[in-house]
Motif scaffolding. Structure first.
Motif, PDB file in Angstrom:
ATOM      1  N   VAL A  14     -25.362 -29.119  62.514  1.00 15.59           N
ATOM      2  CA  VAL A  14     -24.137 -28.010  62.241  1.00 15.59           C
ATOM      3  C   VAL A  14     -25.110 -26.602  62.126  1.00 15.59           C
ATOM      4  CG1 VAL A  14     -22.455 -29.184  61.438  1.00 15.59           C
ATOM      5  CG2 VAL A  14     -24.358 -28.771  59.838  1.00 15.59           C
ATOM      6  N   TYR A  15     -26.320 -26.923  61.940  1.00 17.88           N
ATOM      7  CA  TYR A  15     -27.000 -26.256  62.471  1.00 17.88           C
ATOM      8  C   TYR A  15     -27.459 -24.729  63.335  1.00 17.88           C
ATOM      9  CZ  TYR A  15     -29.514 -26.521  57.356  1.00 17.88           C
ATOM     10  OH  TYR A  15     -29.874 -26.564  56.668  1.00 17.88           O
ATOM     11  N   VAL A  16     -27.440 -26.175  64.614  1.00 19.29           N
ATOM     12  CA  VAL A  16     -27.173 -25.938  66.128  1.00 19.29           C
ATOM     13  C   VAL A  16     -25.451 -24.351  65.983  1.00 19.29           C
ATOM     14  CG1 VAL A  16     -26.682 -25.632  68.366  1.00 19.29           C
ATOM     15  CG2 VAL A  16     -28.349 -27.240  67.300  1.00 19.29           C
ATOM     16  N   ALA A  17     -24.419 -25.543  65.430  1.00 19.48           N
ATOM     17  CA  ALA A  17     -23.117 -24.471  65.349  1.00 19.48           C
ATOM     18  C   ALA A  17     -23.165 -22.748  64.816  1.00 19.48           C
ATOM     19  CB  ALA A  17     -22.209 -25.518  64.282  1.00 19.48           C
ATOM     20  N   ALA A  18     -24.274 -23.239  63.302  1.00 20.65           N
ATOM     21  CA  ALA A  18     -24.217 -22.190  63.222  1.00 20.65           C
ATOM     22  C   ALA A  18     -25.542 -21.082  63.639  1.00 20.65           C
ATOM     23  CB  ALA A  18     -24.641 -22.359  61.134  1.00 20.65           C
ATOM     24  N   GLY A  19     -25.946 -20.757  64.271  1.00 20.60           N
ATOM     25  CA  GLY A  19     -26.900 -20.607  65.431  1.00 20.60           C
ATOM     26  C   GLY A  19     -28.266 -20.594  64.863  1.00 20.60           C
ATOM     27  N   ARG A  20     -28.618 -21.609  63.846  1.00 24.08           N
ATOM     28  CA  ARG A  20     -30.106 -21.710  63.145  1.00 24.08           C
ATOM     29  C   ARG A  20     -31.079 -22.243  64.238  1.00 24.08           C
ATOM     30  NH1 ARG A  20     -27.772 -23.643  56.990  1.00 24.08           N
ATOM     31  NH2 ARG A  20     -26.711 -22.018  56.652  1.00 24.08           N
ATOM     32  N   PHE A  21     -30.377 -22.821  64.643  1.00 25.07           N
ATOM     33  CA  PHE A  21     -30.983 -23.861  65.879  1.00 25.07           C
ATOM     34  C   PHE A  21     -30.567 -23.460  67.239  1.00 25.07           C
ATOM     35  CE2 PHE A  21     -32.496 -27.542  62.331  1.00 25.07           C
ATOM     36  CZ  PHE A  21     -33.879 -27.044  63.013  1.00 25.07           C
ATOM     37  N   ASP A  22     -31.134 -23.696  68.513  1.00 22.19           N
ATOM     38  CA  ASP A  22     -29.854 -24.086  69.980  1.00 22.19           C
ATOM     39  C   ASP A  22     -30.056 -24.850  70.297  1.00 22.19           C
ATOM     40  OD1 ASP A  22     -30.509 -20.390  70.409  1.00 22.19           O
ATOM     41  OD2 ASP A  22     -32.464 -21.122  69.653  1.00 22.19           O
ATOM     42  N   ALA A  23     -30.584 -26.052  69.770  1.00 23.40           N
ATOM     43  CA  ALA A  23     -30.599 -27.107  70.343  1.00 23.40           C
ATOM     44  C   ALA A  23     -30.534 -28.528  69.626  1.00 23.40           C
ATOM     45  CB  ALA A  23     -31.030 -27.652  71.664  1.00 23.40           C
TER      46      ALA A  23
END
Length: 183
Positions: free
Chosen positions: A143-152
Motif C-alpha cells: 500500500v505504500y507503493v500504491a500511495a507513491g511512498r515507495f516505487d516497488a
C-alpha cells in the motif's frame, strides 16, 4: 464462506467466496514493539473451478481489499472496480521513472530458499536505486507503493494472506502487481 489465513482455513473450502485475512502482518515488528504492522483483509470470489494441474488460489480473484495500520490510523482500501483510497482519499502510484530516484522495499521470508533468492536481488538493487527499505510488513509495503511512498516492493516466498488486499489496492492505484502462488 471460507476464511483463509496463516492460522489455517475455516468454513466451506468449496464456497464461491472467501475472506483472506492476516490479523497481524508484521508480527515480528509487533512482537518487538516496533510500530509497523497492520491488519490485512481481502474478499476473493471464485472465478472458475480449480484445475488439478494448478495452484488452488488461481481460481479466485480479489474483489475487495482493506489494510489498516493502527499505529498511524491509516486505512487503505479498494474494490475491484473502484479507485484505491487512503482514509477515503484517492491515491496513485509514484510517477518516478528513473531507477536511480526510486525507493524500493524488499522483504525476506524466513526460509533459506527465500533468503538465497532475495539476497542477490538486494545486492543488485542497492546499487541501482536511491534507497532500499526492509520494513517487515508486506501488506504495508504494497500500500505504500500504491500511495507513491515507495516505487516497488519485491519479496520471494510470500504468502497470499500477506499480499491479497495490498495487491488489489496497488492495482487500483495504477500499479502492477505480479505474484506466483507458493505451494
Amino acid at each position: 464462506i471460507a476464511i483463509l489465513g496463516e492460522e489455517g482455513t475455516l468454513g466451506d473450502k468449496n464456497s464461491g467466496a472467501r475472506w483472506v485475512v492476516d490479523p497481524i502482518d508484521g508480527t515480528v515488528n509487533f512482537t518487538y514493539g516496533i510500530p509497523h504492522a497492520c491488519i490485512s483483509i481481502a474478499l476473493q470470489e471464485r472465478t472458475r473451478a480449480s484445475r488439478p494441474d494448478e495452484h488452488p488460489d488461481a481460481a479466485f480473484a480479489t474483489v475487495l481489499g482493506v489494510v489498516y495500520d493502527p499505529f498511524t490510523n491509516e486505512l487503505f482500501s479498494a474494490t475491484h472496480n473502484g479507485p484505491a483510497r487512503l482514509n477515503g482519499k484517492t491515491i496513485h502510484v509514484s510517477t518516478r521513472s528513473k531507477m536511480a530516484e526510486t525507493i524500493v522495499s524488499i522483504g525476506f521470508a524466513k526460509s533459506k530458499a527465500s533468503l538465497e533468492l532475495m539476497l542477490p536481488q538486494f545486492v543488485d538493487l542497492v546499487h541501482k536505486v536511491r534507497k532500499v527499505r526492509i520494513m517487515g510488513a508486506a501488506a504495508l509495503a504494497l500500500v505504500y507503493v500504491a500511495a507513491g511512498r515507495f516505487d516497488a516492493y519485491v519479496e520471494g516466498g510470500i504468502r497470499l494472506w500477506d499480499i491479497a488486499a495490498g495487491g488489489l489496492i496497488l492495482e487500483r492505484a495504477g500499479g502492477d502487481f505480479f505474484h506466483e502462488p507458493v505451494l
